[in-house]
Design an enzyme around this catalytic site. Structure first.
Site, PDB file in Angstrom:
ATOM      1  N   ASP A 159      51.918 -15.411  -7.676  1.00 59.02           N
ATOM      2  CA  ASP A 159      51.946 -16.594  -6.796  1.00 59.02           C
ATOM      3  C   ASP A 159      52.723 -16.365  -5.503  1.00 59.02           C
ATOM      4  O   ASP A 159      52.326 -16.858  -4.441  1.00 59.02           O
ATOM      5  CB  ASP A 159      52.415 -17.868  -7.530  1.00 59.02           C
ATOM      6  CG  ASP A 159      53.747 -17.737  -8.224  1.00 59.02           C
ATOM      7  OD1 ASP A 159      54.394 -16.675  -8.128  1.00 59.02           O
ATOM      8  OD2 ASP A 159      54.149 -18.724  -8.874  1.00 59.02           O
ATOM      9  N   GLN A 210      54.285 -15.217 -11.794  1.00 63.55           N
ATOM     10  CA  GLN A 210      54.479 -13.788 -12.048  1.00 63.55           C
ATOM     11  C   GLN A 210      55.078 -13.527 -13.443  1.00 63.55           C
ATOM     12  O   GLN A 210      55.656 -14.419 -14.060  1.00 63.55           O
ATOM     13  CB  GLN A 210      55.427 -13.208 -11.009  1.00 63.55           C
ATOM     14  CG  GLN A 210      54.873 -13.111  -9.614  1.00 63.55           C
ATOM     15  CD  GLN A 210      55.870 -12.449  -8.682  1.00 63.55           C
ATOM     16  OE1 GLN A 210      56.314 -13.061  -7.724  1.00 63.55           O
ATOM     17  NE2 GLN A 210      56.230 -11.206  -8.966  1.00 63.55           N
ATOM     18  N   HIS A 211      54.976 -12.292 -13.848  1.00 64.01           N
ATOM     19  CA  HIS A 211      55.743 -11.680 -14.956  1.00 64.01           C
ATOM     20  C   HIS A 211      55.342 -12.062 -16.381  1.00 64.01           C
ATOM     21  O   HIS A 211      55.646 -11.315 -17.307  1.00 64.01           O
ATOM     22  CB  HIS A 211      57.246 -11.978 -14.860  1.00 64.01           C
ATOM     23  CG  HIS A 211      57.879 -11.668 -13.546  1.00 64.01           C
ATOM     24  ND1 HIS A 211      57.965 -10.395 -13.049  1.00 64.01           N
ATOM     25  CD2 HIS A 211      58.472 -12.488 -12.636  1.00 64.01           C
ATOM     26  CE1 HIS A 211      58.605 -10.435 -11.876  1.00 64.01           C
ATOM     27  NE2 HIS A 211      58.901 -11.689 -11.606  1.00 64.01           N
TER      28      HIS A 211
HETATM   29  O1  LIG Z   1      59.385 -14.992 -11.316  1.00 62.31           O
HETATM   30  C1  LIG Z   1      59.103 -15.363 -10.200  1.00 62.31           C
HETATM   31  C2  LIG Z   1      59.195 -14.441  -9.045  1.00 62.31           C
HETATM   32  O2  LIG Z   1      59.617 -13.155  -9.380  1.00 62.31           O
HETATM   33  C3  LIG Z   1      58.650 -16.786  -9.995  1.00 62.31           C
HETATM   34  O3  LIG Z   1      58.569 -17.113  -8.637  1.00 62.31           O
HETATM   35  C4  LIG Z   1      57.344 -17.028 -10.728  1.00 62.31           C
HETATM   36  O4  LIG Z   1      56.296 -16.360 -10.038  1.00 62.31           O
HETATM   37  C5  LIG Z   1      57.074 -18.488 -10.977  1.00 62.31           C
HETATM   38  O5  LIG Z   1      56.727 -19.209  -9.879  1.00 62.31           O
HETATM   39  P1  LIG Z   1      56.547 -20.797  -9.736  1.00 62.31           P
HETATM   40  O6  LIG Z   1      55.930 -21.342 -10.939  1.00 62.31           O
HETATM   41  O7  LIG Z   1      57.871 -21.376  -9.364  1.00 62.31           O
HETATM   42  O8  LIG Z   1      55.613 -20.904  -8.549  1.00 62.31           O
END
Ligand SMILES: O=C(CO)[C@@H](O)[C@H](O)COP(=O)(O)O
Ligand SMILES: Nc1ncnc2c1ncn2[C@@H]1O[C@H](COP(=O)(O)OP(=O)(O)O)[C@@H](O)[C@H]1O
Length: 478
Positions: free
Chosen positions: A235, A80-81
């Site tokens: 994700d 995300q983000h």
């Molecule tokens: O920033 C967040 C949720 O807001 C994280 O959960 C990212 O989405 C990254 O995820 P992973 O790489 O750990 O799966």
């Protein structure tokens, strides 16, 4: 379509450290093939990755499933983000700024000061921290104005990959809700104006259950041109689909990030900022708390101690706050790691256990807030679904059981993000909801671990150390 006609879909998880792909039989949910390829993330103060590396990894992971040519639909779940900036040719202006890059903390604080916490929570569902795309865009404008000026399009990581597959400028409500500029009514034009961002630079939010487009000719992925491409999602939203989550069922995910979340019927709006009020990928919500330091911080502690990651020992008084990357929950972007309570008889194994405890503590402390924010019941007897790479480790499992006092279920299916993307792709073919597809596939089934007595003494020690750490975490360490 009749379910049972041997159709295959491919689900992709483009996460921080790697891309994983699964090829799944639509009728049965059987995983027919899997693939994985690593990415690199820059070190030092920055956390950046080249989006073109994600694309190469996607091609490798999809090829490794050996089902690319058979797939009837595909979908991408992504970290995300992250801020992906593209020029007029669709090429990255610079590497993507990732969710765990805390250099944007001052810009997040300025945005919060400008509108106030309550307004943010009401409008965007979340009080933005350094992870949010809005803060990253503000950082870019301030620190690299020439790069911001060359930006013709802004994308999230999964949007970038969907566009490379299909040419579509598309996103979904789940991942869009982590930008800071999305509302259930559409993009927040007032906020975009404050950020100097034109809505025309953003992707269209595709309705749940609809396709973003079709695979283009010449992608080099092995996927056939014309293969349906679903909207994809963030994700965590993809994992919620992959588990076929019913509202109120809590999940703890242990990966590069630690996350705790539930699908809820109510829209969250937490002005404290602990709970992000995300949308899920369908028609519900996904209140979530996220830590920056999870499996990597524990693995690093084990490496520093020269121990295997499972070599934990009980007892002792040590507390480790493993905030190696700064921290998001609690909101301490300038923090670094802290050890407290060492004695002559503290063993390395106890110190390692303290790192597990410190990493799990913040997530478990936020669990009830997540449920309350979405208007769901808190029932301490309800099992916690444990997923992500760390869920495979016994030390992680026992830590979560000991600090939550809850029964813990470990789904037998690995790669739930990729499976959720696959379920979203399958839903395009069958007309089902993606969460129904995953329930039909039985993806959340797995071993149930009985609860352990809650270790209140450890929880109190961590809370006390955190409380007293005060000014140590206020500013960057010099
Ligand atoms: O920033 C967040 C949720 O807001 C994280 O959960 C990212 O989405 C990254 O995820 P992973 O790489 O750990 O799966
Ligand atoms: N058996 C295990 N015990 C503990 N940690 C593990 C185990 N297997 C993998 N991990 C951890 O899982 C992490 C990867 O988790 P994953 O969920 O795939 O990451 P991401 O969040 O990037 O998708 C690695 O950092 C690794 O430390």
């Amino acid at each position: 379509m009749q379910v049972g006609s041997n159709e295959v879909v491919i689900g992709i998880d483009s996460s921080t450290q790697s891309t994983k792909a699964v090829a799944v039989d639509v009728a049965t949910g059987t995983v027919l093939g899997e693939g994985r390829a690593a990415h690199t993330v820059s070190g030092g103060a920055a956390r950046e990755s080249d989006p073109r590396e994600w694309w190469r990894a996607l091609g490798q992971a999809v090829a490794a499933t050996r089902y690319a040519e058979r797939a009837a639909a595909v979908s991408v779940g992504g970290q995300q983000h992250g801020l992906v900036t593209l020029d007029t040719d669709g090429e990255p202006v610079r590497p993507a700024l990732l969710w765990n890059d805390v250099r944007s903390a001052p810009q997040a604080a300025a945005l919060v000061a400008e509108l106030g916490r309550d307004t943010w929570a009401q409008r965007a569902g979340s009080v933005p921290g350094a992870s949010f795309t809005a803060a990253k865009w503000a950082w870019l404008r301030e620190n690299e104005p020439e790069a911001a000026a060359r930006t013709a399009a802004v994308r999230l990581p999964h949007d970038y990959l969907t566009a490379r597959l299909s040419g579509a400028a598309a996103t979904d409500r789940g991942d869009a809700s982590g930008t800071g500029w999305w509302t259930p009514e559409g993009y927040d034009l007032d906020l975009l104006a404050r950020l100097g961002l034109d809505a025309a630079m953003l992707p269209t939010v595709v309705e749940a259950g609809k396709a973003a487009g079709e695979v283009l000719a010449g992608t080099g992925t092995g996927l056939r041109p014309g293969t349906l491409v679903a909207a994809g999602t963030g994700d965590n939203m993809a994992a919620a689909l992959g588990l076929g989550l019913a509202p109120g069922r809590p999940v703890l995910s242990l990966g590069t990030s630690g996350t705790v979340y539930a699908v809820t019927r109510g829209r969250p709006a937490d002005p404290s900022g602990t709970v992000c009020g995300f949308a899920d990928a369908l028609d519900h919500w996904l209140p979530l708390a996220c830590t920056l330091n999870c499996t990597l911080a524990v693995d690093r502690t084990a490496a520093l101690l020269g121990l295997d990651r499972q070599a934990v020992e009980p007892g002792g008084t040590a507390v480790v706050l493993p905030y190696f990357d700064g921290e998001r929950t609690p909101d301490l972007p300038y923090a670094s790691g802290l050890i407290h309570g060492l004695r002559h008889d503290t063993t390395g194994g106890q110190l390692l256990q303290a790192a597990y405890d410190g990493a799990a503590y913040s997530l478990l402390a936020a669990l009830d807030q997540v449920l309350v924010a979405g208007g769901e019941q808190i029932d301490p007897g309800t099992e916690l679904l444990l997923i992500g790479g760390g869920a495979q480790g016994k030390a992680w499992q026992d830590t979560v059981r000991r600090l939550s006092g809850r029964p813990v279920r470990i789904p037998a299916a690995g790669e739930l993000v990729a499976l959720g993307a696959a379920a979203q792709a399958a839903a395009l073919l069958t007309g089902e909801r993606a969460d129904e597809v995953a329930r039909r596939w039985g993806t959340s089934a797995g071993r149930l671990l009985e609860p352990l007595p809650k270790d209140d003494a450890a929880l109190e020690r961590i809370a006390d150390t955190l409380h007293r750490s005060g000014s140590l975490f206020d500013q960057p360490t010099v």
